[in-house]
Design an enzyme around this catalytic site. Structure first.
Site, short mmCIF file in Angstrom:
data_model
loop_
_atom_site.label_atom_id
_atom_site.label_comp_id
_atom_site.label_asym_id
_atom_site.label_seq_id
_atom_site.Cartn_x
_atom_site.Cartn_y
_atom_site.Cartn_z
N GLY A 81 0.69 -1.27 -0.08
CA GLY A 81 0.12 0.05 -0.05
C GLY A 81 0.89 1.25 -0.01
O GLY A 81 0.37 2.30 -0.58
N MET A 82 1.81 1.02 0.48
CA MET A 82 2.99 2.23 0.67
C MET A 82 4.28 2.27 0.29
O MET A 82 4.89 3.37 0.18
CB MET A 82 3.24 3.02 1.98
CG MET A 82 3.43 1.80 3.13
SD MET A 82 3.68 2.42 4.84
CE MET A 82 5.25 3.44 4.66
N ALA A 83 4.79 1.15 -0.29
CA ALA A 83 6.09 0.86 -0.49
C ALA A 83 6.22 -0.23 -1.95
O ALA A 83 5.23 -0.96 -2.03
CB ALA A 83 6.85 0.34 0.51
N GLU A 84 7.45 -0.17 -2.35
CA GLU A 84 7.77 -1.10 -3.43
C GLU A 84 9.08 -1.70 -3.04
O GLU A 84 9.99 -0.75 -2.38
CB GLU A 84 7.96 -0.63 -4.69
CG GLU A 84 6.62 0.20 -5.43
CD GLU A 84 6.81 0.93 -6.75
OE1 GLU A 84 5.93 1.13 -7.67
OE2 GLU A 84 8.02 1.57 -6.83
N VAL A 85 9.03 -2.96 -3.37
CA VAL A 85 10.38 -3.82 -2.89
C VAL A 85 11.07 -4.28 -4.28
O VAL A 85 10.58 -4.90 -5.04
CB VAL A 85 10.01 -5.08 -2.15
CG1 VAL A 85 11.35 -5.76 -1.58
CG2 VAL A 85 9.07 -4.40 -0.86
N ASP A 106 0.55 -6.20 12.96
CA ASP A 106 0.18 -6.43 11.18
C ASP A 106 0.56 -7.65 11.04
O ASP A 106 1.24 -7.91 9.94
CB ASP A 106 0.97 -5.27 10.55
CG ASP A 106 -0.11 -5.08 9.10
OD1 ASP A 106 -1.05 -5.84 9.24
OD2 ASP A 106 0.49 -4.58 8.18
N LYS A 125 13.64 -1.78 -0.15
CA LYS A 125 12.38 -1.14 -0.06
C LYS A 125 12.14 0.26 -0.06
O LYS A 125 12.82 1.01 0.87
CB LYS A 125 11.41 -1.78 1.53
CG LYS A 125 10.23 -1.49 1.56
CD LYS A 125 9.51 -2.05 2.83
CE LYS A 125 8.10 -2.13 3.07
NZ LYS A 125 7.54 -2.74 4.13
#
Length: 614
Positions: free
Chosen positions: A21-25, A138, A40
Site C-alpha cells: 500500500g505504501m512501498a515497493e520492494v 500487522d 524497500k
C-alpha cells in the site's frame, strides 16, 4: 538501453519483487559487498506525506533493532532524490522464497502439521520482538515468508510500536490501521494493543492456513472488524474434519475475544503447539473442555447471543427440524464426555505428590540444578539463550515456570544465560589494523572479511570502516568485516603533448597534480609540450609532480653572405648603384657627405626584406 537505477551510489536495482500500500520492494545488488539484497522504497506519490515518511522510518528503526533468524534483517537505510523529492529506502536481507499470501492465493493446501510448524516459526519471531518490547501489530500472510529451506521469516514492522509507547493504539485520525481480516478485537475498537494482539492475528493466520480462507470476510473492512469484535469464527473442523482437534483448540484460544482468555505470551502458545505435535494434552484442549461444561445454556440463547436469525450456523427448528436438534444435543453430549475424560485424566495425577517448582533465576547453573533436585525434580535439561540482564552462566528461568505445581517426574527445562543478546560494536575507525582487531576481539567479536579501499582521510593500513558499523548492536561472537585504507586513490597522468604551458598547468591541476616545466631546443612548434615524465596514463598519488619539457626554437645557422659594413668607409651620398633604401653591398667606393660612424642605425641588414641586384 537504460542504465539500472542506483540508490545511494551503492545499490543497483534489478526489478520489482513486491508492492504494498505504501512501498515497493526491489531485488538489488550491493555493489560494495557484492551480494543480493532487497531494497524497500516509499512510493513516490506518498513521499511528500510526513505521516508515511515517519511510518517508513519507524519500520527501519524497529526492524534494525531486532536480530533474530526468524526476522528479516535490515542492513542499511538511506534517502534518494527523485524529481526533487526525497525518497527513503530500507536495505534488507534478500530472501529467496514466497509469502504465505502467495501460497494461499495459489490455493495451496498444507498439511495441518505443516501449518503448526509455520505458526511455531511466526511465534519464535514474536517471542523475540515482544521480549525486546516491540509489538508487530500487522501479522498477516503477506508479512510472512517461507524460504526454499522451509524457514519462516517475519517482515514489515511498518506500524510496529514499543509496548511502552503511550500512543500504541491502532487508530490514527479516526481510521483503523492494519489489515481487517487479521485485526484483534481491541485493535478494531481502537484500544491500546499489547503482545496478545499479535497472538490473535497469529491465530487468524493459522485459521486461514488450516481452512484456506480468513476467519471473517465481508464487503467492507468495517463489517469485518465488527465480526472480530462481536462474532465467533466457524470451528475449523466443521470446514475440514481432517484438522486435528488439538490444533483447532489452539487456534480458537488464540482468537479469544477477551485477551485475558488468550495465550498470554508467544512462548506459551508455541509450547502448546509443540505439546500437540508430540501427542501430549494441550492447555487449550483443557480450557475448551472446561468451557463446554459451563456453557450449557439453552440453544435459543446461544443463537441470540452469537448469531443472526438467518445465519447458516444458527439453529432454527422450523427450517432444520427435530433431526437437527437431536444432532446438536448429541454433539453437546459428546463434548461433555470429552471434557469429563480430560478432567479425569488431570485428576488422575496425584496432587499429593506434586511440588512447587522453585525460583532459580540468577543462580549459577550448579546451584539452580541443586535447588531443583532438593525440590524433588531430577529430569532436568538445560538450554542456552541470550539475556541482557542475567550474567553469563547463570539461570534465567525454568519451563514449567517457577511457582507452578508439578510431579517429580516432570521434565524441567533450565535456561542458562549466554550473556547479552547484543552488544555495541566498538568504533575502530582510523586505528591500525592490528589494534582494531585486538579491540574487536576483546569485546567478543570475530574478524570477518578484510578488504582494501582508497582513502584520502585515513592513513594507509588503518581501518576506514566496519560492518556492522561502530555503535551498532550485534550478537557476541558474530563476525565484523573490516575495510583498510590503501592510501589516497591513484590518479592518471593526463596526456599533455602539444599543449602550451598554461594549458598543461590547467590539465594537471584538474587531476590534483603539479608540473615542473623546463625548456629544450627543438624543431617542434615553440612553446608546446614535447615530452613529459611520468608518461600519460600512468597512475600516481595525488599531489605528485609531473616533469614537463617545453619546445624552444633553435638559433639560425651562420650565413656565407658578405659581412655587413663595419662603418670604416665614407658614407654614401645616395647616388651610387645600391638599391634605394637598402644597405650597400660593397661594389666600389661610396662617397657622400654623411659621416657614417659604423654604429648600428637600426635593425641588422639581414632582417630587412631581401631581393637580388640586377
Amino acid at each position: 538501453m537504460s542504465q539500472p537505477r542506483l540508490l545511494g551510489g551503492r545499490y543497483e536495482l534489478d526489478g520489482v519483487i513486491g508492492r504494498g500500500g505504501m512501498a515497493e520492494v526491489y531485488r538489488a545488488r550491493d555493489l560494495r559487498l557484492d551480494r543480493m539484497v532487497a531494497v524497500k522504497t516509499l512510493r513516490h506519490d506518498m513521499a511528500r506525506d510526513h505521516t508515511f515518511q515517519a511510518r517508513f522510518r519507524r519500520e527501519a528503526q524497529s526492524a534494525a533493532s531486532l536480530n533474530h533468524p526468524s526476522i528479516i534483517a535490515v542492513y542499511d537505510t538511506g534517502e534518494d532524490m527523485v524529481d526533487g523529492v526525497s525518497i527513503p529506502f530500507i536495505v534488507m536481507e534478500y530472501v529467496d522464497g514466497r509469502t504465505l499470501k502467495e501460497l494461499l492465493d495459489d490455493d495451496r493446501r498444507l498439511l495441518p502439521e505443516r501449518c503448526a510448524e509455520i505458526a511455531d516459526g511466526i511465534l519464535r519471531a514474536l517471542e523475540y520482538s515482544h521480549r525486546n518490547g516491540i509489538v508487530h501489530r500487522d501479522i498477516k500472510p503477506a508479512n510472512v515468508m517461507l524460504t526454499r529451506q522451509a524457514e519462516v521469516k517475519v517482515m514489515d514492522f511498518g506500524i510496529a510500536r514499543s509496548m511502552d509507547d503511550n500512543q500504541a493504539t491502532m487508530t490514527q485520525t479516526s481510521q483503523v490501521i492494519g489489515t481487517a481480516q487479521y485485526l484483534s478485537p481491541e485493535q478494531a475498537r481502537g484500544e491500546r494493543v499489547d503482545a496478545r494482539s499479535d497472538l490473535y492475528s497469529t491465530g487468524c493466520v493459522l485459521y486461514e492456513l488450516l481452512t484456506g480462507h480468513p476467519p471473517f470476510t465481508g464487503d467492507s473492512p468495517v463489517s469485518i472488524a465488527y465480526q472480530h469484535v462481536r462474532e465467533e469464527p466457524v470451528p475449523p473442523t466443521e470446514l475440514d474434519p481432517e484438522i486435528p482437534g488439538w490444533l483447532e483448540d489452539i487456534t480458537l484460544r488464540a482468537m479469544a475475544k477477551d485477551r485475558d482468555e488468550r495465550y498470554q505470551s508467544a512462548e506459551e502458545m508455541r509450547q502448546d503447539i509443540q505439546r500437540g505435535m508430540q501427542g501430549m494434552p494441550t492447555t487449550a484442549a483443557a480450557m475448551a473442555a472446561a468451557g463446554a461444561t459451563t456453557a450449557m445454556d439453552p440453544v435459543d440463547d446461544r443463537r441470540d447471543d452469537r448469531y443472526d436469525d438467518d445465519d447458516d450456523y444458527g439453529y432454527d427448528d422450523e427450517r432444520r427440524g427435530n433431526g437437527k436438534k437431536a444432532a446438536l444435543w448429541v454433539t453437546l453430549a459428546l463434548a461433555v464426555i470429552a471434557a469429563i475424560g480430560v478432567l479425569l485424566w488431570m485428576l488422575a495425577q496425584d496432587p499429593a505428590e506434586t511440588s512447587e517448582i522453585p525460583d532459580v533465576a540468577n543462580l549459577s547453573q550448579s546451584e539452580a540444578e541443586q535447588k531443583l533436585n532438593q525440590a524433588g525434580f531430577s529430569d532436568i535439561t538445560t538450554e542456552e539463550e541470550n539475556d541482557d540482564e542475567i550474567e553469563k552462566g547463570n539461570a534465567i528461568r525454568t519451563d514449567p515456570a517457577a511457582g507452578r505445581q508439578a510431579t517429580p517426574d516432570t521434565k524441567i527445562t533450565l535456561y542458562i544465560s549466554k550473556g547479552p543478546g547484543s552488544v555495541k560494536v566498538p568504533d575502530v575507525t582510523g586505528l591500525p589494523l592490528t589494534e582494531a582487531t585486538a579491540k574487536l576481539q576483546n569485546e567478543g567479536f570475530k574478524i570477518g572479511q578484510q578488504q582494501n579501499e582508497p582513502s584520502s582521510s585515513v592513513s594507509k593500513g588503518n581501518v576506514t570502516r566496519t560492518s556492522p558499523q561502530g555503535g551498532a548492536s550485534a550478537d557476541p561472537g558474530s563476525k565484523i568485516d573490516l575495510w583498510i585504507s590503501s592510501g589516497p586513490e591513484k590518479v592518471k597522468v593526463p596526456d599533455l603533448s602539444g599543449m602550451t604551458k598554461d594549458q598543461a598547468e590547467s590539465a594537471l591541476k584538474e587531476r590534483n597534480l603539479s608540473g615542473s616545466f623546463t625548456e629544450e631546443e627543438s624543431d617542434e612548434p615553440e612553446g608546446k609540450v614535447i615530452r613529459q615524465d611520468p608518461a600519460s596514463g600512468t597512475e600516481v598519488d595525488p599531489n605528485s609532480t609531473v616533469n614537463v619539457v617545453i619546445a624552444k626554437k633553435k638559433p639560425d645557422e651562420p650565413s656565407d653572405s658578405p659581412s655587413p659594413p663595419n662603418g670604416d668607409g665614407d658614407g654614401g651620398d645616395g647616388n651610387g648603384d645600391e638599391e634605394p633604401g637598402f644597405p650597400p653591398f660593397g661594389d666600389g667606393d661610396q662617397s657622400g657627405d654623411g659621416d657614417q660612424s659604423g654604429e648600428d642605425q637600426g635593425a641588422p641588414w639581414w632582417q630587412y626584406p631581401f631581393r637580388s641586384r640586377e
